[in-house]
Design an enzyme around this catalytic site. Sequence first.
Site, PDB file in Angstrom:
ATOM      1  N   ASP A  80      79.606  17.733  -3.475  1.00 59.73           N
ATOM      2  CA  ASP A  80      80.567  17.594  -4.939  1.00 59.73           C
ATOM      3  C   ASP A  80      80.653  17.872  -5.817  1.00 59.73           C
ATOM      4  O   ASP A  80      78.909  16.617  -6.270  1.00 59.73           O
ATOM      5  CB  ASP A  80      82.010  16.481  -3.757  1.00 59.73           C
ATOM      6  CG  ASP A  80      81.633  15.105  -4.619  1.00 59.73           C
ATOM      7  OD1 ASP A  80      80.476  14.618  -4.345  1.00 59.73           O
ATOM      8  OD2 ASP A  80      81.748  14.407  -5.113  1.00 59.73           O
ATOM      9  N   GLU A 173      80.541  11.866  -3.307  1.00 56.62           N
ATOM     10  CA  GLU A 173      80.235  10.825  -4.375  1.00 56.62           C
ATOM     11  C   GLU A 173      80.552  10.339  -5.353  1.00 56.62           C
ATOM     12  O   GLU A 173      80.862   9.446  -5.862  1.00 56.62           O
ATOM     13  CB  GLU A 173      78.291  11.291  -4.491  1.00 56.62           C
ATOM     14  CG  GLU A 173      77.935  10.415  -4.717  1.00 56.62           C
ATOM     15  CD  GLU A 173      77.563  10.836  -7.041  1.00 56.62           C
ATOM     16  OE1 GLU A 173      76.966  10.060  -6.899  1.00 56.62           O
ATOM     17  OE2 GLU A 173      78.336  11.692  -7.374  1.00 56.62           O
ATOM     18  N   ASP A 196      69.804  13.194  -7.965  1.00 59.42           N
ATOM     19  CA  ASP A 196      70.594  13.108  -7.988  1.00 59.42           C
ATOM     20  C   ASP A 196      70.824  12.940  -9.984  1.00 59.42           C
ATOM     21  O   ASP A 196      71.955  11.910 -10.113  1.00 59.42           O
ATOM     22  CB  ASP A 196      71.870  11.944  -7.476  1.00 59.42           C
ATOM     23  CG  ASP A 196      72.875  12.499  -7.967  1.00 59.42           C
ATOM     24  OD1 ASP A 196      73.482  13.207  -8.658  1.00 59.42           O
ATOM     25  OD2 ASP A 196      73.915  11.217  -7.768  1.00 59.42           O
TER      26      ASP A 196
END
Length: 409
Positions: A80, A173, A196
């Site tokens: 996402d 997330e 990330d």
Amino acid sequence: MDKLLERFLHYVSLDTQSKSGVRQVPSTEGQWKLLRLLKQQLEEMGLVNITLSEKGTLMATLPANVEGDIPAIGFISHVDTSPDFSGKNVNPQIVENYRGGDIALGIGDEVLSPVMFPVLHQLLGQTLITTDGKTLLGADDKAGVAEIMTALAVLKGNPIPHGDIKVAFTPDEEVGKGAKHFDVEEFGAQWAYTVDGGGVGELEFENFNAASVNIKIVGNNVHPGTAKGVMVNALSLAARIHAEVPADEAPETTEGYEGFYHLASMKGTVDRAEMHYIIRDFDRKQFEARKRKMMEIAKKVGKGLHPDCYIELVIEDSYYNMREKVVEHPHILDIAQQAMRDCHITPEMKPIRGGTDGAQLSFMGLPCPNLFTGGYNYHGKHEFVTLEGMEKAVQVIVRIAELTAKRGQ
């Protein structure tokens, strides 16, 4: 680095913004589209034990190609993108051999400037992938997704020794829900890394302790001409509450290991108002003190109100600092740092002024520090990523897999 850029551009073309305040997980249909695409690509790549749960967690395994007591390790990214800025119709610009100065973002006045973002001075000669000024880019975290997929292709297509490699792609997330439905036992890794992070070299194992504070204020509205002694203005009470919050402990006035109070939204009328804060602090004791402070402020402002008027405060913890879990397994960080050095990258250990899925997973029994992706300025129109940074991330993932195998042989 076959198809790295191609993968990334394909993934960002899909609108996968998550949505807060939605009970279902994933919160948006667009995330399912990317998850199904990734599932298909993993199948075509020849991975095994591929599962896509009803809550949108995609898992797969690249089987070991060597014998030995080699621990299974994992790599995780989220599909996402942030709901803070539009992620629809993303139109990336590719700036090759960046020579400095402002970069025009599409047609108009928007620019990516080294005056506002000095990190650009360090990226001369590199290939930058930017937005067109109308959307975010989605490098957070589709750069991580593309890097994991490319690393799998490298490991699959070359005689590089590795143990079982577990990969997972999670939804939601950005709204704090994806990891809540992550089955650590099914995943089967002894430890993992989220991919990330930000600039090249970042290795993060400390993050904020986080909580949300929702305040409901009920006042009393009457005609202003006859309001004396009767009206209770909920908006005035909201203003008084915020005036009590330390002004020098806000996101815009803090950095490094400093915590903050952040008024994220406020709305209302004379009769009723709502406020939403987030609280962040690296230190657990200071974190608890910040929560107590908000309760004390609410009690102070609400003291003496008419019984029909009140201030209601609800505090909910979101996640905790994973440091206390990760430091119990120092080899996880040692391997990542060595992998970076082997790839001619200087590791940069820094705290995450935010959170990752890894923070929650670390408290669920899966120690999970965070690796860089090569991206910058997430959640807005100035977001960009460097191709060279993405390539470095792939190299580090592959090297971590190789070093882990060598330790177990």
